[in-house]
Design a protein around this motif. Structure first.
Motif, PDB file in Angstrom:
ATOM      1  N   LYS A 521       0.825  -1.203   0.000  1.00 28.54           N
ATOM      2  CA  LYS A 521       0.000   0.000   0.000  1.00 28.54           C
ATOM      3  C   LYS A 521       0.861   1.255   0.000  1.00 28.54           C
ATOM      4  N   GLY A 522       1.958   1.187  -0.680  1.00 31.39           N
ATOM      5  CA  GLY A 522       2.823   2.348  -0.752  1.00 31.39           C
ATOM      6  C   GLY A 522       2.207   3.458  -1.576  1.00 31.39           C
ATOM      7  N   SER A 523       2.498   4.713  -1.167  1.00 26.59           N
ATOM      8  CA  SER A 523       1.955   5.873  -1.878  1.00 26.59           C
ATOM      9  C   SER A 523       2.985   6.989  -1.881  1.00 26.59           C
ATOM     10  N   ASP A 524       2.696   8.003  -2.695  1.00 22.09           N
ATOM     11  CA  ASP A 524       3.601   9.152  -2.783  1.00 22.09           C
ATOM     12  C   ASP A 524       3.675   9.904  -1.458  1.00 22.09           C
ATOM     13  N   ASP A 525       2.560  10.001  -0.747  1.00 19.39           N
ATOM     14  CA  ASP A 525       2.557  10.730   0.518  1.00 19.39           C
ATOM     15  C   ASP A 525       3.411  10.041   1.569  1.00 19.39           C
ATOM     16  N   SER A 526       3.259   8.722   1.687  1.00 21.49           N
ATOM     17  CA  SER A 526       4.058   8.003   2.686  1.00 21.49           C
ATOM     18  C   SER A 526       5.549   8.082   2.358  1.00 21.49           C
ATOM     19  N   TRP A 527       5.841   8.061   1.049  1.00 23.13           N
ATOM     20  CA  TRP A 527       7.265   8.180   0.640  1.00 23.13           C
ATOM     21  C   TRP A 527       7.818   9.560   0.995  1.00 23.13           C
ATOM     22  N   ALA A 528       6.998  10.616   0.826  1.00 27.01           N
ATOM     23  CA  ALA A 528       7.435  11.970   1.177  1.00 27.01           C
ATOM     24  C   ALA A 528       7.700  12.078   2.680  1.00 27.01           C
ATOM     25  N   GLN A 529       6.875  11.446   3.476  1.00 27.31           N
ATOM     26  CA  GLN A 529       7.085  11.504   4.931  1.00 27.31           C
ATOM     27  C   GLN A 529       8.377  10.786   5.310  1.00 27.31           C
ATOM     28  N   LYS A 530       8.651   9.685   4.665  1.00 29.75           N
ATOM     29  CA  LYS A 530       9.914   8.991   4.929  1.00 29.75           C
ATOM     30  C   LYS A 530      11.118   9.875   4.594  1.00 29.75           C
ATOM     31  N   LEU A 531      10.989  10.626   3.471  1.00 23.87           N
ATOM     32  CA  LEU A 531      12.083  11.528   3.096  1.00 23.87           C
ATOM     33  C   LEU A 531      12.284  12.608   4.157  1.00 23.87           C
ATOM     34  N   TYR A 532      11.188  13.191   4.593  1.00 25.43           N
ATOM     35  CA  TYR A 532      11.309  14.242   5.613  1.00 25.43           C
ATOM     36  C   TYR A 532      11.965  13.700   6.880  1.00 25.43           C
ATOM     37  N   ASN A 533      11.522  12.520   7.292  1.00 21.27           N
ATOM     38  CA  ASN A 533      12.038  11.962   8.534  1.00 21.27           C
ATOM     39  C   ASN A 533      13.510  11.573   8.427  1.00 21.27           C
TER      40      ASN A 533
END
Length: 1850
Positions: A521-533
């Motif tokens: 269930k990967g998405s662009d939003d979850s990937w962006a949060q991982k980048l920020y973190n």
């Protein structure tokens, strides 16, 4: 302290700086006040005159950037600038691009290329040849220079090379890469006949069609990256290529933005849909398909898609993709278009459907060979697999549409991959690759308003490339410092490794992206949060936007870029529906199946459908060496791109890189328009400014010690100059620059910090300015003093002339006073003398009248007395005559009566005697006497006839002389008439003046007579009238002189005009002839090249050693310009290698072989036609020259022929007469032996007399007839030739005369005069003809009468001989009476009034006849006595002959004494005999093994040619055609062989050129042709060829000589080429004139003569060596002149071409150097006596270019002078020189753009070639003027050193 002092020195009033500007980025300003340390602001004035105050930053106190000196603006290399900063770089690029129209600039190791958006003529073959072999810094910046540097380093360093071309879309990356590949293909060539270089270039249109598209920034934008490796063999010739591609923009297939297009191939197919072969594709206009109409811009201006498709198809064919495969590719492309038009409709919210019988889907299925049901099913459904079951799920319309588009993109990607793979197969070769040059055409740094996955990958690739670039630049700097042994300090430069780690390291952006793609269930939003973190707090290069949670910012090396996270996951996965792929795999279309045969390995297992947002790019060519495991098959796009990028970097790191940065000057595609903002953005992004920053951080300016010494010698004092220049420079620098950190002394160079060169330049300019002021002061003082002295001298002169004038006036007054006194004295004397003479004359008149009266009275008395005496005398005489007449009549009457009586008595007595026998005897005796008398009369008449004929001849001679005199008089009158015509106007005016003066004089005399008494009163009036007449006369004379001068000027102008027209016509004919010769010789060169290629192929076939049984054949292309005998001589050799040749030929490209054969046939036909045309033109020229001689010979030949005919006729007639006479004499002698005709008999006498008379008469008549015939014929021929000559010469004379006349009036007068003259001449000629004809007729009539009279006399004689003796006298008398009666009747008929005189004449003739009879009686007696004596002699002679005859059997043998006969020594005939088996030995010893430097040096010039010709003469002498043929063939082939073996040796080529020409001259000299035998001696004419005509072989040998000449020129060119640029341009012949300018990293060749460099003396020595070698070999002087002319053309062309391509050479001082060098070349020509060979004229373009560099270039007058001066230069060359003109010193000025525009405007009407460079490969057509040899063949001795002892002298 030193820094402050330096800043105060640089920031002074009038110093120029750069300040920031919002519009132009940087703006130039000038200081209006000196800057002092501590000032807070600068007082500046902008270029438009605006004054501003620039405040300094209070924190940094940084001053604005300083501008470079003007002499550095426009430099080729940005690193040559003294101040290295952004505004300097931007300004330099702008000046070069806008003002000089130069698009290329170096920036250290980088070539900056600005797109001109205009087609430039700087990429031709001539430019490629100019850059080939040149050092990179020696020529102006160019993509060819970079390519040449890469090619040279590959060959020199044995290391692979790469050319990295980068830039924005529309910056010109693809074009730059294309030109680089074209350069390699042109320079290197290929090793086989497969034309690999053409295939490499042919791949460009294919890749552009399938990978390029129109964007808003570029009409031909590459939507993929590619790296092409061009392979080379050990000889560095192209053998193949390989292409790797990166990130094809697949999303463009299904979506295009506004004003953009899909890939070109789709529009090409739609534009060609009307073609018959494309009917099955069911295509139409591009606007009918969804995939081609979304951008709403289906047409590109100026591009014809139909023609482009034709080009693409030709490229496919050249690469080996046949028509069937091409149609298959087009079928797949058409199917993609139809797939895009398939309409999917909603069935419900979760499902969709395709309406049945959709025509586009039907067309798609037909094209790809699948079923309609399967395709429509899986376009709207998909399978879902679980652990135990498989479900079929419907798709909503949006997902179904996305699946359709994904399928279209996938098919296109597969097709693209297949095409690239087959292109690589076509470019691959079996030959082992030795090295390669890679050309990388990749996208540059991109940033848009919305940046997605594509921009992320592109910028990631640019980060990697920038890192590699920085490391390479840093490495080069370090190597340079270490090489020069300079202390190494770490230079701080930007390292972008942290940014790269942020992207590709573990837990980097790509790693997190791949991890998110694996999540269910990967998405662009979850990937962006991982980048920020992960990175927001740990990495400073990663940022988060303030207003967005779905974006991130990365700090790249060029700029910050914000990326939108939406769509990253879907684009990274790049999935496609497997069921659709399975349907396509089951297709009946073989090509489609081939595209998807490895689909299991490449399809992602996930079934998700990508979204529609943004553009999608994926790798279309995965790594071939990757692992085959299933895990590797599931790699994402990011992972694949990272791996391929790493492979690319590994490749680049293993090669030597060369960088090309393409800049887009504006966003509107305007030609030569420069937007500073856009340029600065790209300069920052592409790393150019980073290069500048790295260079500026160290020591960017670098000078050799010699260059520094030459440039800054003016800053040194005499005591500072030492013998060691290195120490001198060190001492001077320590004095000039106090800060030791500003410079470093290297091993060979001096390194300067940024700005130090500008500081030194300022010091130099100040020193020169002070010197100039001093020179100006001295010059002005000298001019002022000179002006003062001139004024003083003028004042003294004026005084002298004034005083002289006054003295002359006084003297004149005194002379006039004295003259008046003298005049009065003489006037009074004249009056007194006149009065006295009047009185004296009156007295004399009175005396004269009185004396005359008295004399008249006395005279009248004497006259009356004299008349009376006369009257008395006349009366008395009349009375006496009357008495006398009466007495005379009476006496006559008495005499008549008495004689009548006496006659009657005598008659009676005669009658009585007649009856007696004695009287009869006397009568017979009298009859014989009468016959003799008649014979005598005949003889006398014959003599009379002869005298008449002689008179006739004399009359004819006199008439002929008179006619010749009249002809001479006629020619003289013609000359007089011409003089009269020329002076007609003068005579007319003079006659009018004379007539006027006569009239006035007569009127004056009349008036003087009438008013003589009042002459004193009217004297003043007469004097006034005379003065008026004199004035009028003077004016008339003046007008006459003006008219005469005008006439002379007009005649001179007309003459000059005609002369110019003739010269122009002659030049045009010569030009046409030279063009024909040039074409013919170029064809010979092409033929020679094909021949050499054929020989190479033949050697390759033989060396392959492959033998197969089969049909043996020979190559039809072998028949060259040689004769058929050459082919026969080589037939055996061809037979030996034919089997191996057949196998190799089978492996070659059949189409190429056919093309070569066809091309060779066409070349041979064209060559033969050109040869025939050349021969025809030369024959016409020879015939035109010899036409008059031929006509003269014809006329003379006719006359000689007639004379010979007349002579033969006379000789034959004479022989016949002599023969008849001999026969008669023999018959007489024979009869005399028998006694039948004894002397004295009547028969003997009659026959002898008749014989003699007839012979004499016959000879006389024959001579007369022949003389008359010859005279008649000669006169007729003379008249005929005269008529022809007049008819031929008169029109030409008329044309010449008419051409000299000026106007219509004179033409008319000349025509009328000529017409009258012709009429007069015709009338005279007709009169002469009539008189001549009448004379001839009268002479013929007289001749006929004489003949008839002679016939009658002969008939009468014959009749008299037949009559009895009694009747002979009566018959003769009767005949005579009849003849006289006829003559009387004729005279009476003609003139009755003269009949009485005729009667008197007849009576007198009768009396004369009686007297002649008596004389003939006496002569007959004498003749009888003589006849008896002759008869006795004849009898004695006959008896003697009878006794003297002896039979052959009675001959007695006499003893013969032996005689010693000396043997005469046999003369040498100039021939050499050899045996057939010695022919190979002859050729081997005389040609193949003869070395010019050895034995040949001591030989007679041309000795091998003489020996070969003497051998040929013997073969001709013995009439052995086979021997002649084989000798000539062997000679030609051997010469070709030795030239092929040692063609690079100048002495060998010159030696055989001389001998070939001598052999050709010998064939002509001894051919027997009269045209070539004029200068031969009698002995040489005896040595001519007697049996064979070798004209065809002469042509073959002439062609061979042309080939040798061209080989000689190439050899000389190879020797001279390295010397020309160095000696003519770079070397300073005049030391100190050319100032050395600062240079950058691309160091140009130094102009200082170091050891090993070429100078002008080197060129002159080499030219002298060429000349002495040719003279030593005996080369013809005319041929030497042609060679020297070609040498000077090469020197001039190469020098001018380099001048046009080198900005640093276009200066005033360099123009002076060039002119001096040219003068030295002219001096060399003068010393060698070659000034008239035309070599000087070939240097005219170079001379004019040098003059153009030196002339003034400001005003319109200067422009006019330049246009009139530079006639040998083209407009492009003139403009190029003006654009390149660069001042070396600050005192020189640049050429303004307005001035260049003025020049272009003035020269736009010129009709000339737009080519910029001269053709250095052009060879003037060569001619071989006939040069006969004075050397006698029999005197030639063969030296023993030639080893020709087997030759025998004949």
């Amino acid at each position: 302290m030193n820094m402050n002092r330096e800043l105060e020195y640089m920031f002074v009033q009038r110093a120029r700086v750069w300040i920031p500007d919002a519009e132009e980025v940087w703006k130039s300003a000038e200081l209006t006040k000196d800057f002092k340390n501590g000032d807070a602001s600068l007082q500046l004035m902008l270029e438009d005159g605006t004054s501003i105050e620039h405040k300094l930053d209070p924190k940094t106190k940084n001053l604005p950037y300083l501008r470079n000196p003007d002499i550095l603006v426009g430099e080729n290399d940005l690193t040559a600038l003294s101040y290295l900063h952004e505004p300097a770089v931007l300004h330099n690029l702008k000046v070069r691009f806008i003002d000089s129209k130069l698009i290329y600039t170096y920036c250290g190791i980088v070539l900056v290329a600005i797109n001109p958006y205009e087609t430039l003529g700087i990429y031709g073959t001539d430019i490629i040849n100019a850059y080939s072999g040149q050092n990179m810094g020696d020529m102006d910046p160019h993509i060819f220079a970079v390519a040449e540097e890469a090619y040279k380093q590959m060959a020199r360093d044995e290391r692979n090379q790469s050319i990295i071309v980068s830039g924005e879309s529309g910056a010109g990356k693809t074009v730059s890469a294309k030109y680089a590949m074209r350069y390699f293909a042109t320079v290197s060539g290929s090793t086989s006949e497969a034309n690999v270089e053409q295939k490499v270039l042919a791949s460009n249109p294919i890749m552009e069609a399938i990978g390029n598209a129109k964007t808003t920034r570029n009409d031909n934008s590459s939507r993929f990256g590619k790296y092409i490796e061009i392979g080379f063999d050990t000889r560095y010739r192209i053998i193949g290529a390989n292409m790797r591609t990166y990130l094809l923009e697949k999303s463009r297939v299904v979506f295009q933005a506004d004003e953009e297009r899909n890939y070109h191939i789709f529009y090409q197919l739609c534009a060609s849909s009307h073609l018959p072969e494309f009917k099955t594709l069911k295509l139409s206009s591009a606007n009918d398909f969804l995939y081609t109409r979304q951008g709403r811009s289906p047409v590109i201006h100026g591009v014809d898609d139909t023609k482009e498709l034709s080009t693409t198809r030709n490229a496919f064919t050249l690469l080996g993709i046949n028509e069937s495969y091409q149609m298959g590719l087009f079928q797949v492309l058409a199917a993609i278009l139809h797939l895009g038009n398939v309409e999917i409709k909603d069935k419900d919210s979760d499902s969709s459907l395709i309406p049945p019988n959709n025509r586009h889907l039907t067309a798609f299925c037909e094209l790809v060979g699948v079923t309609y049901q399967d395709m429509s099913q899986w376009l709207c459904h998909r399978k879902l697999k679980t652990a135990t079951e498989t479900y079929i799920k419907t798709l909503p319309r949006l997902q179904a549409t996305n699946a359709r588009d994904a399928l279209a993109k996938h098919i296109y990607a597969k097709l693209f991959n297949w095409i690239v793979e087959h292109v690589n197969k076509a470019l691959i070769t079996n030959i082992k690759q030795h090295s390669f040059i890679g050309v990388l055409d990749i996208y540059g740094f991109e940033t848009f308003e919305i940046n997605s996955f594509e921009q992320f990958c592109i910028n990631y690739a640019n980060e990697k490339l920038q890192q590699q670039f920085n490391m390479h630049v840093f490495k080069l700097e370090q190597e340079e410092y270490m090489k020069e042994q300079i202390p190494w300090t770490l230079i701080d430069f930007y390292d972008n490794q942290p940014c790269i780690n942020l992207i590709e390291a573990k837990m980097g952006i790509l790693d997190l992206l791949d991890e998110e793609c694996k999540m269910p269930k990967g998405s662009d939003d979850s990937w962006a949060q991982k980048l920020y973190n992960t990175h927001l707090k740990t990495c400073s290069l990663f940022e988060k936007p303030r207003m967005s949670n779905r974006a991130f910012i990365i700090q790249h090396f060029a700029d910050k870029v914000e990326y939108q996270c939406e769509g990253f996951l879907e684009k990274n996965k790049d999935t496609v529906n497997e069921d659709q792929i399975n349907v396509l795999k089951a297709s009946k279309f073989d090509l489609l199946v081939e595209l998807f045969q490895d689909e299991e390995k490449t399809t992602s297992p996930t079934g998700q459908v990508p979204g529609t947002g943004g553009r999608t790019r994926l790798s279309i060519k995965p790594d071939k060496g990757r692992d085959k495991s299933s895990k590797e098959h599931k790699k994402t796009v990011g992972c694949q791109f990272r791996n391929s990028l790493q492979m690319l970097m590994d490749t680049l790191n293993a090669t030597t890189p060369h960088y090309v940065r393409c800049i887009k000057p504006n966003d509107f595609k305007l030609a030569f328009s420069f937007d500073p903002k856009r340029a600065v953005q790209q300069l920052r992004a592409c790393g150019v400014l980073e290069t500048i920053r790295i260079s500026a951080a160290g020591f960017p300016s670098r000078w050799t010690y010699q260059e520094f010494f030459s440039r800054y010698r003016v800053l040194m004092k005499q005591k500072d100059v030492l013998s060691d220049k290195k120490l001198t420079c060190r001492n001077v620098l320590e004095k000039l620059v106090q800060d030791q950190d500003k410079y470093q002394f290297g091993k060979t160079k001096i390194f300067f910090r940024a700005g130090q060169v500008a500081y030194l330049e300022k010091l130099r300019a100040d020193k020169l300015r002070v010197a100039c002021i001093r020179i100006q002061k001295t010059i002005r003082c000298w001019l002022a003093r000179k002006k003062y002295l001139r004024k003083r001298s003028a004042a003294i002169t004026i005084q002298r002339f004034t005083r002289g004038y006054q003295a002359r006036c006084l003297a004149k007054f005194m002379r006039r006073t004295q003259a008046a006194t003298i005049i009065q004295k003489y006037q009074r004397m004249c009056m007194e003398r006149k009065r006295y003479r009047q009185k004296q004359a009156a007295a004399l008149v009175m005396q004269t009248i009185l004396r005359a009266y008295m004399a008249r009275q006395k005279y009248q008395g004497l006259l009356r007395e004299h008349n009376a005496v006369i009257i008395q005398k006349r009366v008395r005489g009349w009375l006496a005559r009357c008495w006398y007449k009466r007495c005379l009549v009476s006496l006559v009457y008495l005499q008549c009566c008495f004689r009548r009586m006496k006659a009657r008595r005598e008659l009676k007595k005669l009658k009585i005697e007649a009856r007696s026998v004695e009287h009869f005897k006397k009568l017979n005796k009298g009859m014989e006497n009468k016959i003799m008398q008649l014979q005598r009369r005949i003889d006398e008449q014959t003599k009379d006839n002869r005298s008449i004929n002689e008179k006739l001849v004399s009359l004819e001679t006199s008439s002929t002389a008179e006619r010749e005199r009249m002809r001479g008089e006629l020619s003289r009158l013609r000359g007089v008439e011409e003089d009269a015509k020329n002076k007609g106007n003068q005579v007319t005016s003079l006659l009018e003046q004379l007539e006027k003066l006569k009239k006035e004089l007569s009127s004056t005399q009349k008036e003087k007579k009438t008013i003589e008494d009042w002459a004193q009163t009217y004297r003043d009036e007469m004097e006034k009238m005379v003065s008026e007449l004199k004035d009028q006369n003077c004016s008339l004379k003046k007008e006459k002189d003006d008219l005469n001068r005008l006439i002379q000027e007009q005649s001179q102008q007309m003459t000059e005009k005609m002369a110019r027209a003739i010269v122009e016509k002659t030049q045009q004919l010569e030009t046409d002839l030279n063009e024909e010769r040039s074409r013919y010789q170029n064809l010979l060169t092409e033929h020679l090249r094909l021949e050499e290629k054929y020989d190479d192929l033949k050697e390759a076939m033989v060396s392959s050693n492959v033998s197969k049984p089969g049909h043996r054949r020979t190559d039809s292309t072998h028949s060259s310009n040689e004769s058929e005998y050459t082919y026969n001589s080589e037939y055996a050799e061809l037979e030996e290698g034919s089997r191996a040749a057949e196998d190799v030929t089978r492996g070659m490209d059949t189409s190429l072989t056919l093309k070569l054969q066809k091309r060779l046939t066409e070349l041979e036909q064209e060559k033969q036609s050109l040869r025939n045309e050349l021969e025809n033109r030369e024959d016409q020229f020879q015939r035109a020259r010899a036409r008059d001689d031929v006509e003269f010979k014809k006329a003379r030949g006719a006359e000689l022929e007639y004379e010979s005919l007349k002579r033969q006729e006379l000789e034959s007639e004479n022989k016949k007469l002599k023969h008849d006479l001999a026969e008669i004499r023999r018959s007489l002698l024979g009869n005399a032996a028998t006694g039948a005709g004894a002397p004295g008999s009547p028969a003997y006498k009659v026959v002898l007399e008749q014989l003699n008379a007839s012979c004499e008469e016959l000879e006389v008549r024959k001579e007369e007839v022949l003389i008359l015939r010859s005279q008649l014929v000669s006169q007729k021929e003379a008249l005929h030739h005269k008529d022809e000559k007049e008819t031929m010469t008169e029109p030409s004379t008329y044309v010449e005369d008419v051409s000299k006349l000026k106007d219509a009036g004179e033409l008319k007068q000349a025509y009328i005069g000529l017409k009258d003259t012709n009429r007069l001449l015709e009338h005279q000629l007709q009169t002469q003809r009539r008189s001549y004809d009448s004379e001839v007729e009268s002479l013929r009539g007289e001749l006929q009468n004489v003949k008839e009279e002679n016939n009658r006399q002969q008939q009468l004689l014959a009749q008299n001989l037949q009559l009895p003796p009694e009747a002979r006298i009566e018959a003769s008398l009767q005949h005579e009476i009849t003849r006289l009666t006829n003559e009387n009747l004729e005279l009476l008929a003609e003139d009755p009034t003269a009949s009485r005189e005729a009667r008197v004449i007849i009576l007198r003739r009768m009396v004369d006849l009686m007297e002649q009879l008596e004389k003939q009686d006496r002569t007959i007696r004498k003749l009888k006595k003589q006849l008896k004596v002759y008869s006795k002699r004849i009898g004695e002679m006959g008896a003697g002959q009878t006794e003297g005859q002896t039979s052959p059997g009675q001959m007695v043998d006499e003893p013969i004494h032996p005689v010693n006969i000396p043997r005469r020594e046999k003369d040498f005939q100039g021939m050499l005999e050899y045996k057939k088996e010695d022919e190979l030995k002859l050729v081997k010893n005389l040609i193949l093994e003869l070395k010019p430097r050895g034995v040949a040096v001591n030989l007679i010039p041309g000795l091998p040619a003489y020996i070969l010709f003497m051998c040929l003469r013997h073969a001709d002498y013995v009439n052995d055609d086979q021997k002649v043929r084989t000798l000539l063939t062997s000679t030609i082939n051997s010469i070709k062989k030795i030239l092929k073996k040692r063609g690079d040796d100048f002495e060998t080529v010159s030696f055989w050129l001389s001998n070939t020409c001598r052999f050709l001259h010998c064939l002509k000299q001894y051919s027997g042709d009269e045209a070539f035998m004029k200068h031969n001696t009698q002995r040489q004419n005896e040595h001519t060829l007697s049996n064979f005509d070798l004209a065809e072989y002469r042509q073959v040998i002439s062609d061979l000589a042309i080939q040798i000449y061209q080989q000689l020129i190439k050899c000389m060119e190879n020797i001279l080429q390295p010397m020309i640029v160095s000696g003519m341009l770079e070397h300073e012949t005049i030391q100190g004139v050319s100032g050395v300018k600062p240079t950058g990293l691309r160091k140009r060749t130094s102009s200082i003569a170091d050891e090993g460099t070429y100078t002008l003396d080197s060129i002159l020595r080499q030219l002298s060596a060429f000349h002495s070698t040719m003279c030593q070999h005996g080369t013809d002087p005319e041929l030497i002149k042609q060679v020297v002319k070609q040498q000077f053309y090469i020197i001039g062309a190469v020098t001018l071409n380099n001048l046009l391509l080198r900005k640093d050479m276009c200066s005033w001082s360099k123009g002076m150097q060039i002119r001096y060098n040219v003068s030295q070349l002219e001096e060399w020509l003068r010393d060698k006596g070659l000034m008239i060979c035309g070599a000087k004229e070939t240097l005219e373009p170079l001379i004019q270019a040098a003059q153009l560099l030196q002339v003034k270039k400001k005003t319109d007058e200067d422009a006019e002078a330049i246009c009139s001066m530079c006639l040998a230069l083209t407009t492009a060359q003139i403009v190029k020189v003006l654009n390149l003109y660069t001042p070396v010193n600050e005192f020189e000025e640049r050429v303004s753009v307005a001035f260049i525009r003025t020049i272009q405007t003035r020269l736009r009407d010129r009709c000339e070639s737009p080519q910029l460079l001269m053709d250095t490969k052009m060879i003037y057509p060569v001619t071989f003027p006939f040069n006969p040899s004075s050397l006698a063949l029999e005197t030639i001795q063969i030296p023993s050193s030639l080893n020709l002892s087997f030759l025998t002298r004949v």
